[in-house]
Design a protein around this motif. Structure first.
Motif, PDB file in Angstrom:
ATOM      1  N   ALA A  97       0.849  -1.184   0.000  1.00 41.47           N
ATOM      2  CA  ALA A  97       0.000   0.000   0.000  1.00 41.47           C
ATOM      3  C   ALA A  97       0.886   1.236   0.000  1.00 41.47           C
ATOM      4  O   ALA A  97       1.870   1.307   0.748  1.00 41.47           O
ATOM      5  N   TRP A  98       0.519   2.207  -0.832  1.00 42.26           N
ATOM      6  CA  TRP A  98       1.291   3.439  -0.978  1.00 42.26           C
ATOM      7  C   TRP A  98       0.350   4.635  -0.872  1.00 42.26           C
ATOM      8  O   TRP A  98      -0.707   4.673  -1.511  1.00 42.26           O
ATOM      9  N   TYR A  99       0.747   5.588  -0.042  1.00 39.23           N
ATOM     10  CA  TYR A  99      -0.050   6.781   0.229  1.00 39.23           C
ATOM     11  C   TYR A  99       0.679   8.021  -0.270  1.00 39.23           C
ATOM     12  O   TYR A  99       1.914   8.090  -0.254  1.00 39.23           O
ATOM     13  N   VAL A 100      -0.093   9.010  -0.703  1.00 36.98           N
ATOM     14  CA  VAL A 100       0.502  10.262  -1.156  1.00 36.98           C
ATOM     15  C   VAL A 100       1.028  11.017   0.054  1.00 36.98           C
ATOM     16  O   VAL A 100       0.341  11.129   1.076  1.00 36.98           O
ATOM     17  N   ALA A 101       2.239  11.523  -0.035  1.00 38.94           N
ATOM     18  CA  ALA A 101       2.887  12.197   1.102  1.00 38.94           C
ATOM     19  C   ALA A 101       2.347  13.620   1.244  1.00 38.94           C
ATOM     20  O   ALA A 101       2.911  14.589   0.720  1.00 38.94           O
ATOM     21  N   LEU A 102       1.231  13.728   1.954  1.00 33.85           N
ATOM     22  CA  LEU A 102       0.542  14.996   2.189  1.00 33.85           C
ATOM     23  C   LEU A 102       0.414  15.243   3.684  1.00 33.85           C
ATOM     24  O   LEU A 102       0.606  14.345   4.494  1.00 33.85           O
ATOM     25  N   ARG A 103       0.009  16.481   4.026  1.00 36.72           N
ATOM     26  CA  ARG A 103      -0.185  16.886   5.441  1.00 36.72           C
ATOM     27  C   ARG A 103       1.020  16.448   6.258  1.00 36.72           C
ATOM     28  O   ARG A 103       0.893  15.750   7.269  1.00 36.72           O
ATOM     29  N   CYS A 104       2.182  16.857   5.821  1.00 38.92           N
ATOM     30  CA  CYS A 104       3.397  16.300   6.398  1.00 38.92           C
ATOM     31  C   CYS A 104       4.445  17.376   6.635  1.00 38.92           C
ATOM     32  O   CYS A 104       4.322  18.514   6.169  1.00 38.92           O
ATOM     33  N   ALA A 105       5.471  16.976   7.362  1.00 38.35           N
ATOM     34  CA  ALA A 105       6.638  17.829   7.591  1.00 38.35           C
ATOM     35  C   ALA A 105       7.872  16.956   7.498  1.00 38.35           C
ATOM     36  O   ALA A 105       7.850  15.783   7.868  1.00 38.35           O
ATOM     37  N   GLU A 106       8.946  17.523   6.976  1.00 35.26           N
ATOM     38  CA  GLU A 106      10.243  16.857   7.050  1.00 35.26           C
ATOM     39  C   GLU A 106      10.971  17.417   8.261  1.00 35.26           C
ATOM     40  O   GLU A 106      11.154  18.632   8.382  1.00 35.26           O
ATOM     41  N   ILE A 107      11.353  16.533   9.165  1.00 44.65           N
ATOM     42  CA  ILE A 107      12.015  16.904  10.409  1.00 44.65           C
ATOM     43  C   ILE A 107      13.483  16.539  10.312  1.00 44.65           C
ATOM     44  O   ILE A 107      13.837  15.424   9.934  1.00 44.65           O
ATOM     45  N   CYS A 108      14.345  17.486  10.666  1.00 45.31           N
ATOM     46  CA  CYS A 108      15.786  17.202  10.716  1.00 45.31           C
ATOM     47  C   CYS A 108      16.394  18.088  11.789  1.00 45.31           C
ATOM     48  O   CYS A 108      16.444  19.315  11.640  1.00 45.31           O
ATOM     49  N   GLY A 109      16.790  17.470  12.888  1.00 47.91           N
ATOM     50  CA  GLY A 109      17.353  18.246  13.984  1.00 47.91           C
ATOM     51  C   GLY A 109      16.328  19.205  14.558  1.00 47.91           C
ATOM     52  O   GLY A 109      15.227  18.805  14.956  1.00 47.91           O
ATOM     53  N   ALA A 110      16.658  20.499  14.581  1.00 44.37           N
ATOM     54  CA  ALA A 110      15.780  21.523  15.158  1.00 44.37           C
ATOM     55  C   ALA A 110      14.923  22.206  14.102  1.00 44.37           C
ATOM     56  O   ALA A 110      14.301  23.231  14.392  1.00 44.37           O
ATOM     57  N   GLU A 111      14.863  21.653  12.896  1.00 44.02           N
ATOM     58  CA  GLU A 111      14.096  22.281  11.812  1.00 44.02           C
ATOM     59  C   GLU A 111      12.979  21.378  11.339  1.00 44.02           C
ATOM     60  O   GLU A 111      13.144  20.169  11.230  1.00 44.02           O
ATOM     61  N   ALA A 112      11.839  21.988  11.069  1.00 48.26           N
ATOM     62  CA  ALA A 112      10.707  21.302  10.445  1.00 48.26           C
ATOM     63  C   ALA A 112      10.290  22.092   9.224  1.00 48.26           C
ATOM     64  O   ALA A 112      10.140  23.325   9.299  1.00 48.26           O
ATOM     65  N   ARG A 113      10.129  21.403   8.107  1.00 50.77           N
ATOM     66  CA  ARG A 113       9.642  22.059   6.897  1.00 50.77           C
ATOM     67  C   ARG A 113       8.300  21.431   6.520  1.00 50.77           C
ATOM     68  O   ARG A 113       8.214  20.232   6.276  1.00 50.77           O
ATOM     69  N   LEU A 114       7.261  22.275   6.508  1.00 50.67           N
ATOM     70  CA  LEU A 114       5.908  21.844   6.190  1.00 50.67           C
ATOM     71  C   LEU A 114       5.576  22.245   4.761  1.00 50.67           C
ATOM     72  O   LEU A 114       6.117  23.234   4.245  1.00 50.67           O
ATOM     73  N   TYR A 115       4.642  21.489   4.154  1.00 50.80           N
ATOM     74  CA  TYR A 115       4.264  21.760   2.775  1.00 50.80           C
ATOM     75  C   TYR A 115       2.744  21.659   2.622  1.00 50.80           C
ATOM     76  O   TYR A 115       2.088  20.881   3.306  1.00 50.80           O
ATOM     77  N   ALA A 116       2.209  22.444   1.684  1.00 53.25           N
ATOM     78  CA  ALA A 116       0.795  22.324   1.323  1.00 53.25           C
ATOM     79  C   ALA A 116       0.624  22.868  -0.082  1.00 53.25           C
ATOM     80  O   ALA A 116       1.312  23.816  -0.485  1.00 53.25           O
ATOM     81  N   GLY A 117      -0.298  22.278  -0.848  1.00 52.06           N
ATOM     82  CA  GLY A 117      -0.508  22.713  -2.220  1.00 52.06           C
ATOM     83  C   GLY A 117      -1.976  22.818  -2.563  1.00 52.06           C
ATOM     84  O   GLY A 117      -2.849  22.351  -1.821  1.00 52.06           O
ATOM     85  N   ALA A 118      -2.247  23.433  -3.713  1.00 54.52           N
ATOM     86  CA  ALA A 118      -3.619  23.570  -4.209  1.00 54.52           C
ATOM     87  C   ALA A 118      -3.595  23.470  -5.727  1.00 54.52           C
ATOM     88  O   ALA A 118      -2.649  23.926  -6.379  1.00 54.52           O
ATOM     89  N   GLY A 119      -4.645  22.885  -6.282  1.00 52.23           N
ATOM     90  CA  GLY A 119      -4.735  22.714  -7.721  1.00 52.23           C
ATOM     91  C   GLY A 119      -5.239  23.972  -8.404  1.00 52.23           C
ATOM     92  O   GLY A 119      -6.239  24.562  -7.993  1.00 52.23           O
TER      93      GLY A 119
END
Length: 411
Positions: free
Chosen positions: A357-379
């Motif tokens: 099973a594979w899910y689209v990587a949405l509503r997510c953040a990439e965490i690395c150390g003390a940084e979080a990068r969040l993403y969101a898009g619209a069509g």
């Protein structure tokens, strides 16, 4: 595990490393902890025994087949390390993926390290791009869409995203964020290790996706794309109105139809049977309403096709890229000022039987150390309103922001 994987009870393995193992070894195993919790399946792994040679999406199916052919089943049938690959596919089809064979797996959660709060405390937040710059990009995209219709190859839709970069005064606990995203039980909650990042800290993709890219269980496959969205309201009357407006919106139904058509076209050569209802249904998360369509099919050659291969064929769908795919991806590179990385890619698993099973990587953040990068898009399609698209991205940030203890001010 084999054919009973989907319904297996807790596997007879210990998660979080051997209690008698040296401390360093147990910590290293948790560095590569993978977690996926959905209404259908719970899968938790630790350690990395062997990594799948990285490569682009077009070669994923072949690499997976070669991997399992070189890793035969144990003669006695007792496998502490299952024949299983877990990991993620990046948004860019030409970029390297990150999949690996774990050391141990179970259907119950790992014994994670002592969890801190996922709240960031003192932090700095930077919008990349700003809301105004994002709206300007949408205006440019609409102009490109109009101009493309005068050429030989028109572009019907492009999905534009924006990012928030949060910097804390201490390392961010990805496991605590994963725990605090459990408020939406209908979503696929995930934690995926991506390898060492800046400063040597492990990069982890953490989120709660509402969208199933594809699953395979024997000959049966399922895809449940979402496209067309509206922000939910705490006021019941306004919330119901937002849902009904979305369901009857010509713009959103056109946007959704592009996604369904693309997925049906991509899956048709693989399937003896393929069906979808005549129109979308409403799908809700804690923060958003979506239009969704369940696409079901049966494979022609189930034994020769893995879930990972199907994911690579479909990815990225018009729900996160646009239509047609290649031209929309080129527009995204022109209009977005950053690399999406694994955002809007796919995460999941496949086993030696081909199920997965594979899910689209949405509503997510990439965490690395003390940084979080969040993403969101619209069509963006004909009829899109730049301010409304910016509002949609603000709504999509909310699930992760709330889990991080951050207010949505001025997004």
């Amino acid at each position: 595990m084999g054919t009973n994987f989907w319904s297996a009870p807790d596997l007879a393995v210990q998660i979080g490393g051997d209690a008698a193992a040296p401390r360093g070894r147990a910590e290293a195993a948790m560095d590569w902890a993978f977690g996926l919790a959905t209404p259908e399946l719970r899968l938790f792994t630790t350690g990395v025994q062997r990594r799948l040679p990285a490569g682009p999406a077009a070669s994923l199916g072949e690499r997976v087949r070669n991997f399992f052919s070189e890793y035969p089943a144990a003669a006695d049938g007792n496998e502490v390390s299952p024949r299983l690959l877990v990991g993620a596919i990046p948004f860019d089809r030409e970029a390297d993926d990150c999949l690996f064979l774990p050391e141990r797996a179970a259907n119950r959660a790992w014994s994670a390290p002592a969890l801190m709060s996922s709240s960031l405390g003192d932090r700095r937040m930077t919008a990349e791009p700003s809301r105004d710059a994002y709206q300007a990009a949408v205006i440019k995209a609409l102009a490109f869409l109009r101009a493309s219709r005068e050429g030989a190859q028109s572009i019907d839709k492009v999905v534009l995203s924006r990012s928030l970069r949060l910097e804390a005064d201490h390392p961010i606990d990805a496991f605590a964020l994963w725990r605090d995203l459990q408020a939406d039980p209908s979503a696929a909650r995930f934690l995926v290790p991506l390898g060492a990042g800046r400063g040597g800290a492990m990069r982890r993709l953490v989120g709660a996706s509402p969208e199933l890219l594809v699953s395979k269980r024997g000959p049966a496959i399922l895809s449940h794309p979402l496209a067309g969205s509206a922000r939910r309201s705490p006021d019941l009357s306004q919330d119901e109105s937002a849902a009904q407006d979305l369901l009857t919106s010509d713009k959103d139904r056109r946007e959704h139809a592009l996604v369904v058509e693309a997925i049906m076209d991509a899956l048709a050569p693989w399937c003896g049977e393929l069906r979808a209802p005549p129109g979308p249904a409403l799908v809700s998360t804690q923060t958003m309403w979506h239009l969704g369509t369940r696409i079901e099919g049966r494979l022609r050659r189930q034994d020769e096709t893995s879930a990972a291969e199907l994911a690579a064929v479909l990815h990225p769908t018009p729900a996160v890229c646009g239509a047609p795919r290649d031209r929309a991806a080129a527009m995204i590179r022109d209009l977005e000022a950053y690399d999406r990385g694994f955002y809007a890619g796919a995460l999941g698993w496949t086993n030696a039987m081909g199920d997965g099973a594979w899910y689209v990587a949405l509503r997510c953040a990439e965490i690395c150390g003390a940084e979080a990068r969040l993403y969101a898009g619209a069509g963006v399609v004909e009829g899109s309103d730049p301010a409304a698209e910016a509002d949609e991205t603000s709504g999509k940030f909310q699930a992760v922001l709330r889990a991080l203890g951050v207010d949505e001010a001025s997004l």
